[in-house]
Design a protein around this motif. Structure first.
Motif, PDB file in Angstrom:
ATOM      1  N   GLY A 157     -36.824 -63.524  53.599  1.00  0.00           N
ATOM      2  CA  GLY A 157     -36.485 -64.415  54.713  1.00  0.00           C
ATOM      3  C   GLY A 157     -36.232 -65.832  54.229  1.00  0.00           C
ATOM      4  O   GLY A 157     -35.288 -66.497  54.678  1.00  0.00           O
ATOM      5  N   LYS A 179     -46.136 -68.113  61.238  1.00  0.00           N
ATOM      6  CA  LYS A 179     -45.366 -67.762  60.038  1.00  0.00           C
ATOM      7  C   LYS A 179     -43.980 -68.391  60.096  1.00  0.00           C
ATOM      8  O   LYS A 179     -43.496 -68.978  59.119  1.00  0.00           O
ATOM      9  CB  LYS A 179     -45.258 -66.245  59.933  1.00  0.00           C
ATOM     10  N   GLN A 180     -43.329 -68.269  61.264  1.00  0.00           N
ATOM     11  CA  GLN A 180     -41.971 -68.798  61.406  1.00  0.00           C
ATOM     12  C   GLN A 180     -41.974 -70.328  61.255  1.00  0.00           C
ATOM     13  O   GLN A 180     -41.129 -70.889  60.550  1.00  0.00           O
ATOM     14  CB  GLN A 180     -41.391 -68.381  62.774  1.00  0.00           C
ATOM     15  N   TYR A 238     -44.081 -72.156  59.658  1.00  0.00           N
ATOM     16  CA  TYR A 238     -44.339 -72.470  58.244  1.00  0.00           C
ATOM     17  C   TYR A 238     -43.063 -72.293  57.414  1.00  0.00           C
ATOM     18  O   TYR A 238     -42.665 -73.177  56.646  1.00  0.00           O
ATOM     19  CB  TYR A 238     -45.451 -71.549  57.717  1.00  0.00           C
TER      20      TYR A 238
HETATM   21  N1  ACO Z   1     -49.061 -67.833  58.967  1.00  0.00           N
HETATM   22  C1  ACO Z   1     -48.457 -68.673  58.084  1.00  0.00           C
HETATM   23  N2  ACO Z   1     -47.696 -68.235  57.046  1.00  0.00           N
HETATM   24  C2  ACO Z   1     -47.550 -66.900  56.896  1.00  0.00           C
HETATM   25  C3  ACO Z   1     -48.145 -65.968  57.776  1.00  0.00           C
HETATM   26  C4  ACO Z   1     -48.931 -66.488  58.854  1.00  0.00           C
HETATM   27  N3  ACO Z   1     -49.526 -65.680  59.732  1.00  0.00           N
HETATM   28  N4  ACO Z   1     -47.803 -64.720  57.365  1.00  0.00           N
HETATM   29  C5  ACO Z   1     -47.017 -64.863  56.266  1.00  0.00           C
HETATM   30  N5  ACO Z   1     -46.887 -66.168  55.979  1.00  0.00           N
HETATM   31  C6  ACO Z   1     -46.113 -66.796  54.909  1.00  0.00           C
HETATM   32  C7  ACO Z   1     -46.055 -65.998  53.630  1.00  0.00           C
HETATM   33  O1  ACO Z   1     -47.169 -66.275  52.808  1.00  0.00           O
HETATM   34  C8  ACO Z   1     -44.755 -66.534  53.029  1.00  0.00           C
HETATM   35  O2  ACO Z   1     -44.929 -67.809  52.456  1.00  0.00           O
HETATM   36  P1  ACO Z   1     -44.979 -68.071  50.849  1.00  0.00           P
HETATM   37  O3  ACO Z   1     -43.838 -67.281  50.250  1.00  0.00           O
HETATM   38  O4  ACO Z   1     -44.827 -69.545  50.716  1.00  0.00           O
HETATM   39  O5  ACO Z   1     -46.323 -67.548  50.433  1.00  0.00           O
HETATM   40  C9  ACO Z   1     -43.886 -66.767  54.272  1.00  0.00           C
HETATM   41  O6  ACO Z   1     -44.779 -66.853  55.389  1.00  0.00           O
HETATM   42  C10 ACO Z   1     -42.942 -65.612  54.510  1.00  0.00           C
HETATM   43  O7  ACO Z   1     -41.826 -65.822  53.699  1.00  0.00           O
HETATM   44  P2  ACO Z   1     -40.793 -64.622  53.430  1.00  0.00           P
HETATM   45  O8  ACO Z   1     -41.456 -63.473  52.765  1.00  0.00           O
HETATM   46  O9  ACO Z   1     -39.622 -65.223  52.779  1.00  0.00           O
HETATM   47  O10 ACO Z   1     -40.415 -64.202  54.928  1.00  0.00           O
HETATM   48  P3  ACO Z   1     -39.910 -62.781  55.473  1.00  0.00           P
HETATM   49  O11 ACO Z   1     -39.010 -62.130  54.508  1.00  0.00           O
HETATM   50  O12 ACO Z   1     -41.045 -61.996  55.987  1.00  0.00           O
HETATM   51  O13 ACO Z   1     -38.994 -63.261  56.708  1.00  0.00           O
HETATM   52  C11 ACO Z   1     -39.106 -63.530  59.076  1.00  0.00           C
HETATM   53  C12 ACO Z   1     -39.534 -64.079  57.717  1.00  0.00           C
HETATM   54  C13 ACO Z   1     -37.596 -63.624  59.207  1.00  0.00           C
HETATM   55  C14 ACO Z   1     -39.778 -64.390  60.161  1.00  0.00           C
HETATM   56  C15 ACO Z   1     -39.571 -62.047  59.167  1.00  0.00           C
HETATM   57  O14 ACO Z   1     -40.970 -61.982  59.047  1.00  0.00           O
HETATM   58  C16 ACO Z   1     -39.151 -61.354  60.446  1.00  0.00           C
HETATM   59  O15 ACO Z   1     -38.084 -60.773  60.504  1.00  0.00           O
HETATM   60  N6  ACO Z   1     -40.038 -61.377  61.470  1.00  0.00           N
HETATM   61  C17 ACO Z   1     -39.749 -60.697  62.739  1.00  0.00           C
HETATM   62  C18 ACO Z   1     -38.590 -61.341  63.461  1.00  0.00           C
HETATM   63  C19 ACO Z   1     -38.810 -62.822  63.716  1.00  0.00           C
HETATM   64  O16 ACO Z   1     -39.867 -63.263  64.138  1.00  0.00           O
HETATM   65  N7  ACO Z   1     -37.742 -63.599  63.453  1.00  0.00           N
HETATM   66  C20 ACO Z   1     -37.711 -65.038  63.708  1.00  0.00           C
HETATM   67  C21 ACO Z   1     -37.643 -65.303  65.181  1.00  0.00           C
HETATM   68  S1  ACO Z   1     -37.061 -66.945  65.578  1.00  0.00           S
HETATM   69  C22 ACO Z   1     -35.359 -66.790  65.432  1.00  0.00           C
HETATM   70  O17 ACO Z   1     -34.852 -65.744  65.187  1.00  0.00           O
HETATM   71  C23 ACO Z   1     -34.538 -68.009  65.618  1.00  0.00           C
END
Ligand code: ACO
Length: 156
Positions: free
Chosen positions: A82, A111-112, A114
Motif C-alpha cells: 500500500g 492504519k490509514q 498513519y
Molecule cells: N495502526 C497503525 N499502523 C498500523 C496498524 C494500526 N492498527 N496496522 C498496520 N499498521 C502499519 C504497518 O505497521 C505499516 O507501517 P510500517 O511499514 O511503517 O511498519 C503500515 O501500517 C501499512 O503499510 P503497508 O503494508 O504498505 O499497507 P497495506 O499494503 O496493508 O495497504 C491499505 C494499506 C491500502 C489501507 C490496506 O490495508 C487496505 O487495502 N485496507 C482495506 C481497504 C482500506 O481501508 N482502504 C483505504 C480506505 S480510504 C480510501 O480508499 C481513500
C-alpha cells in the motif's frame, strides 16, 4: 517473500471489468463506488496476472486530484504494498502537473491515517458526521461506529 520489483503498475483500459471486489475493501457498497468510479482513472498493481491492489483517482477541481479508493488484497496487506502504491500514485499526480492531492478516511482509521501521513499527507479538515449523513446504515469498523471523516491533503 515476494520481491516488490515483481509488481507491475498499469491503468485499467476502457472495457476491462471494474475490480469491484478489491474496491469494496475500501468502500461500503457498489452504489457508493459507482458514484465516482466512472469518472476515475483506475490504477492496478499486478503480480504476474493476479490483480493485488487497486487505486481510483479523480480530478475534483482544476489541479486538484483526489484518491477516491485505494485497496490492497487482504493476503497482500501489511507487506509494504500500500505504501509503495501510494508513492507511485503521488508520482502520477506530479506527472499530471496537479498542484494538490487529497485523500479522505474515517478519523478513527489508525492504519490509514498513519500510512497517509507517512507518505506525506497532512490532516486538513474533519467533516463531522460524514458517515452518518452519507450512508443509510451505521458502519461499524473494529467495534467503532464511523462518524467523522478526516480530509488529508498534500501540496505537490
Ligand atoms: N495502526 C497503525 N499502523 C498500523 C496498524 C494500526 N492498527 N496496522 C498496520 N499498521 C502499519 C504497518 O505497521 C505499516 O507501517 P510500517 O511499514 O511503517 O511498519 C503500515 O501500517 C501499512 O503499510 P503497508 O503494508 O504498505 O499497507 P497495506 O499494503 O496493508 O495497504 C491499505 C494499506 C491500502 C489501507 C490496506 O490495508 C487496505 O487495502 N485496507 C482495506 C481497504 C482500506 O481501508 N482502504 C483505504 C480506505 S480510504 C480510501 O480508499 C481513500
Amino acid at each position: 517473500m515476494t520481491n516488490q520489483a515483481d509488481l507491475t503498475l498499469r491503468t485499467l483500459t476502457p472495457g476491462e471489468n471494474i475490480p469491484y471486489s478489491l474496491l469494496l475493501l475500501a468502500d461500503e457498497t457498489k452504489e457508493a463506488i459507482d458514484k465516482y468510479i466512472h469518472q476515475s482513472v483506475i490504477y492496478v498493481l499486478e503480480y504476474g496476472k493476479e490483480m493485488i491492489a487497486v487505486c481510483a483517482t479523480a480530478m475534483i477541481s482544476e489541479g486538484v486530484m483526489e484518491i477516491k479508493n485505494i485497496a490492497v488484497r487482504e493476503d497482500w496487506q501489511n507487506k509494504g504494498v500500500g505504501y509503495r502504491f501510494l508513492l507511485d500514485i503521488i508520482d502520477k499526480a506530479r506527472e499530471q502537473e496537479c498542484s494538490e492531492l487529497i485523500i479522505c478516511t474515517p478519523d478513527c482509521a489508525k492504519k490509514q491515517l498513519y500510512l497517509y501521513q507517512k507518505a506525506g499527507f497532512c490532516i486538513s479538515d474533519i467533516v463531522r458526521d460524514y458517515y452518518r449523513n452519507h450512508y443509510p446504515e451505521p458502519i461499524i469498523e473494529n467495534g467503532i461506529e464511523l462518524k467523522d471523516m478526516a480530509i488529508l491533503k498534500m501540496s505537490l
